[in-house]
Write a protein that holds these residues in place. Structure first.
Motif, PDB file in Angstrom:
ATOM      1  N   ARG A  45       0.840  -1.215   0.000  1.00 28.08           N
ATOM      2  CA  ARG A  45       0.000   0.000   0.000  1.00 28.08           C
ATOM      3  C   ARG A  45       0.866   1.253   0.000  1.00 28.08           C
ATOM      4  NH1 ARG A  45      -2.813  -3.121   4.079  1.00 28.08           N
ATOM      5  NH2 ARG A  45      -4.677  -4.091   3.181  1.00 28.08           N
ATOM      6  N   HIS A  46       1.968   1.218   0.719  1.00 31.54           N
ATOM      7  CA  HIS A  46       2.888   2.364   0.713  1.00 31.54           C
ATOM      8  C   HIS A  46       3.419   2.607  -0.697  1.00 31.54           C
ATOM      9  CE1 HIS A  46       3.980   2.272   5.307  1.00 31.54           C
ATOM     10  NE2 HIS A  46       2.720   2.599   5.069  1.00 31.54           N
ATOM     11  N   ALA A 106      16.690   1.207   3.815  1.00 29.20           N
ATOM     12  CA  ALA A 106      15.930   2.455   3.956  1.00 29.20           C
ATOM     13  C   ALA A 106      14.595   2.210   4.632  1.00 29.20           C
ATOM     14  CB  ALA A 106      15.724   3.094   2.579  1.00 29.20           C
ATOM     15  N   ALA A 107      13.893   1.138   4.244  1.00 28.16           N
ATOM     16  CA  ALA A 107      12.573   0.863   4.829  1.00 28.16           C
ATOM     17  C   ALA A 107      12.687   0.469   6.299  1.00 28.16           C
ATOM     18  CB  ALA A 107      11.884  -0.240   4.027  1.00 28.16           C
ATOM     19  N   VAL A 108      13.625  -0.422   6.615  1.00 29.97           N
ATOM     20  CA  VAL A 108      13.767  -0.901   7.991  1.00 29.97           C
ATOM     21  C   VAL A 108      14.236   0.216   8.915  1.00 29.97           C
ATOM     22  CG1 VAL A 108      15.057  -2.481   9.486  1.00 29.97           C
ATOM     23  CG2 VAL A 108      14.149  -3.289   7.295  1.00 29.97           C
ATOM     24  N   SER A 109      15.230   0.983   8.491  1.00 28.22           N
ATOM     25  CA  SER A 109      15.753   2.048   9.345  1.00 28.22           C
ATOM     26  C   SER A 109      14.729   3.161   9.541  1.00 28.22           C
ATOM     27  CB  SER A 109      17.044   2.623   8.752  1.00 28.22           C
ATOM     28  OG  SER A 109      16.813   3.174   7.463  1.00 28.22           O
ATOM     29  N   VAL A 132       9.452 -10.936   8.682  1.00 32.21           N
ATOM     30  CA  VAL A 132       9.018 -11.757   7.550  1.00 32.21           C
ATOM     31  C   VAL A 132       8.207 -10.928   6.556  1.00 32.21           C
ATOM     32  CG1 VAL A 132       7.606 -13.734   6.862  1.00 32.21           C
ATOM     33  CG2 VAL A 132       9.077 -13.895   8.872  1.00 32.21           C
ATOM     34  N   GLY A 133       7.341 -10.053   7.071  1.00 34.14           N
ATOM     35  CA  GLY A 133       6.554  -9.202   6.191  1.00 34.14           C
ATOM     36  C   GLY A 133       7.434  -8.308   5.343  1.00 34.14           C
ATOM     37  N   ARG A 134       8.483  -7.750   5.952  1.00 31.91           N
ATOM     38  CA  ARG A 134       9.427  -6.930   5.199  1.00 31.91           C
ATOM     39  C   ARG A 134      10.144  -7.762   4.137  1.00 31.91           C
ATOM     40  NH1 ARG A 134       9.413  -2.099   4.146  1.00 31.91           N
ATOM     41  NH2 ARG A 134       9.892  -2.807   2.050  1.00 31.91           N
ATOM     42  N   SER A 135      10.529  -8.977   4.499  1.00 26.45           N
ATOM     43  CA  SER A 135      11.245  -9.845   3.572  1.00 26.45           C
ATOM     44  C   SER A 135      10.383 -10.213   2.378  1.00 26.45           C
ATOM     45  CB  SER A 135      11.701 -11.119   4.296  1.00 26.45           C
ATOM     46  OG  SER A 135      12.536 -10.817   5.390  1.00 26.45           O
ATOM     47  N   LEU A 136       9.125 -10.562   2.614  1.00 32.42           N
ATOM     48  CA  LEU A 136       8.236 -10.940   1.517  1.00 32.42           C
ATOM     49  C   LEU A 136       8.027  -9.772   0.555  1.00 32.42           C
ATOM     50  CD1 LEU A 136       5.530 -13.034   3.420  1.00 32.42           C
ATOM     51  CD2 LEU A 136       7.323 -13.892   1.898  1.00 32.42           C
ATOM     52  N   ALA A 137       7.831  -8.581   1.108  1.00 33.17           N
ATOM     53  CA  ALA A 137       7.613  -7.408   0.262  1.00 33.17           C
ATOM     54  C   ALA A 137       8.849  -7.110  -0.580  1.00 33.17           C
ATOM     55  CB  ALA A 137       7.250  -6.203   1.125  1.00 33.17           C
ATOM     56  N   GLY A 185      20.557  -6.276   4.785  1.00 32.25           N
ATOM     57  CA  GLY A 185      19.841  -5.004   4.815  1.00 32.25           C
ATOM     58  C   GLY A 185      19.025  -4.824   6.079  1.00 32.25           C
ATOM     59  N   ILE A 186      18.371  -5.900   6.531  1.00 28.40           N
ATOM     60  CA  ILE A 186      17.569  -5.814   7.756  1.00 28.40           C
ATOM     61  C   ILE A 186      18.459  -5.547   8.963  1.00 28.40           C
ATOM     62  CG2 ILE A 186      16.146  -7.162   9.357  1.00 28.40           C
ATOM     63  CD1 ILE A 186      14.896  -8.502   6.891  1.00 28.40           C
ATOM     64  N   TYR A 187      19.575  -6.274   9.044  1.00 28.96           N
ATOM     65  CA  TYR A 187      20.471  -6.057  10.176  1.00 28.96           C
ATOM     66  C   TYR A 187      21.030  -4.636  10.191  1.00 28.96           C
ATOM     67  CZ  TYR A 187      24.657  -6.112  13.013  1.00 28.96           C
ATOM     68  OH  TYR A 187      25.626  -5.789  13.942  1.00 28.96           O
ATOM     69  N   LEU A 188      21.516  -4.171   9.046  1.00 22.42           N
ATOM     70  CA  LEU A 188      22.067  -2.821   8.993  1.00 22.42           C
ATOM     71  C   LEU A 188      20.990  -1.778   9.274  1.00 22.42           C
ATOM     72  CD1 LEU A 188      24.383  -3.104   5.844  1.00 22.42           C
ATOM     73  CD2 LEU A 188      25.052  -3.139   8.258  1.00 22.42           C
ATOM     74  N   GLY A 189      19.765  -2.010   8.782  1.00 16.33           N
ATOM     75  CA  GLY A 189      18.671  -1.073   9.025  1.00 16.33           C
ATOM     76  C   GLY A 189      18.321  -0.972  10.493  1.00 16.33           C
ATOM     77  N   LEU A 190      18.363  -2.105  11.204  1.00 10.80           N
ATOM     78  CA  LEU A 190      18.064  -2.105  12.638  1.00 10.80           C
ATOM     79  C   LEU A 190      19.214  -1.534  13.453  1.00 10.80           C
ATOM     80  CD1 LEU A 190      16.397  -5.629  12.993  1.00 10.80           C
ATOM     81  CD2 LEU A 190      15.239  -3.413  13.044  1.00 10.80           C
ATOM     82  N   ALA A 191      20.444  -1.712  12.948  1.00  7.58           N
ATOM     83  CA  ALA A 191      21.618  -1.231  13.685  1.00  7.58           C
ATOM     84  C   ALA A 191      21.901   0.238  13.441  1.00  7.58           C
ATOM     85  CB  ALA A 191      22.845  -2.066  13.307  1.00  7.58           C
ATOM     86  N   ALA A 192      21.392   0.791  12.348  1.00  4.92           N
ATOM     87  CA  ALA A 192      21.690   2.184  11.991  1.00  4.92           C
ATOM     88  C   ALA A 192      20.973   3.149  12.913  1.00  4.92           C
ATOM     89  CB  ALA A 192      21.286   2.445  10.545  1.00  4.92           C
ATOM     90  N   ARG A 193      21.477   4.369  12.945  1.00  9.40           N
ATOM     91  CA  ARG A 193      20.860   5.415  13.762  1.00  9.40           C
ATOM     92  C   ARG A 193      19.678   6.070  13.067  1.00  9.40           C
ATOM     93  NH1 ARG A 193      23.887   6.756  18.151  1.00  9.40           N
ATOM     94  NH2 ARG A 193      26.019   5.944  18.217  1.00  9.40           N
TER      95      ARG A 193
END
Length: 288
Positions: A45-46, A106-109, A132-137, A185-193
């Motif tokens: 939707r986004h 970008a999306a995760v961070s 999982v939702g982020r991964s599927l998208a 990407g998910i790990y870096l997005g969660l670890a980023a500021r």
């Protein structure tokens, strides 16, 4: 009378109002799958509401194909002969998978910086559904990007030559690489500021992408640099895709050149084994 005002709920704590977790493994799996699909649809939707960024992300690799295929391609010679654009396209398919790290980051961070991820974690949904939702998208986005690149390739004269089954195997290896890089990407997005750290990720992604066999033979590089390029996980996927598509490649007698398909499986498995636990651990420690 509303449910909130009934004697059964009046005075209940927030924890008591949260629905109980399903007890059966099958019920839990269904619950997690439903929540994951709901969050996948949220991303869709986004994209539907803000299609500009999605369209640019899909068309940027096409621009690179036109630039390298026509602007620089006339100066490039493929060992053993062959059409440079047929040589180039498998590499660009793999580069498109690598560029997906930026989309995921970008999306995760952004969600983490805005507190959206924390709100999801406080809701009565499966904890795994957020990731999982982020991964599927993002995998759906990568399939679309790959389809656009294949169409572009067909328009500039690229094709596969060793049958549909081997072509499907090549596409599977490309998506396997993307699925592994999702966890990076998910790990870096969660670890980023915050999403402003995207520039740092681009500084990391672009050299890794270009330091490969995508555009130039590792044999033409200084010894140490050629070894790094040859053992780049991206190079394994590119070489395997060229082999399976029946497109011209650099060849070579090294272990990496002779076992490209095996390495194109082994590298994503190793990357997933490293970054999936790191991403899960980081996700579980967001509030600390």
């Amino acid at each position: 009378m509303s449910a909130a005002a009934t004697p059964a709920t009046r005075g209940a704590t927030a924890a008591e109002l949260v629905p109980a977790l399903p007890k059966s493994p099958v019920a839990r799996l269904r619950w997690a799958a439903a929540d994951s699909w709901t969050l996948t649809l949220r991303t869709f939707r986004h994209w539907a509401r803000q299609p500009g960024a999605l369209i640019l992300a899909l068309l940027f690799p096409v621009l690179l194909v036109l630039m390298f295929g026509y602007l620089f391609g006339g100066q490039m010679a493929v060992p053993g002969g062959g059409n440079y654009r047929e040589f180039l396209l498998p590499g660009m398919f793999a580069m498109t998978m690598v560029f997906g790290i930026e989309t995921t980051f970008a999306a995760v961070s952004t969600d983490a910086a805005r507190g959206v991820t924390d709100r999801f974690r406080s809701m009565p949904i499966a904890a795994s559904a957020v990731v999982v939702g982020r991964s599927l998208a993002d995998m759906a986005h990568s399939v679309a990007a790959l389809a656009v690149m294949v169409l572009c390739g067909r328009l500039v004269g690229w094709s596969w030559h060793d049958g549909l089954a081997r072509a499907v195997a090549a596409f599977a290896l490309l998506l396997l690489l993307r699925s592994a890089l999702l966890w990076v990407g998910i790990y870096l997005g969660l670890a980023a500021r915050g999403p402003e750290s995207l520039v740092a990720v681009q500084i990391l992604v672009w050299p890794i992408g270009f330091l490969s066999n995508t555009y130039a033979s590792p044999d033409s590089m200084p010894g140490w640099l050629g070894a790094v390029a040859e053992w780049n996980p991206l190079s394994a996927t590119v070489a395997a895709a060229r082999e399976l598509f029946g497109n011209p490649g650099w060849g070579g007698d090294s272990f990496a050149a002779r076992h490209a398909v095996e390495l194109a499986i082994a590298w994503p498995v190793l990357i997933t084994a490293v970054f999936l636990p790191l991403a899960v651990r980081r996700f579980n420690r967001l509030d600390r």
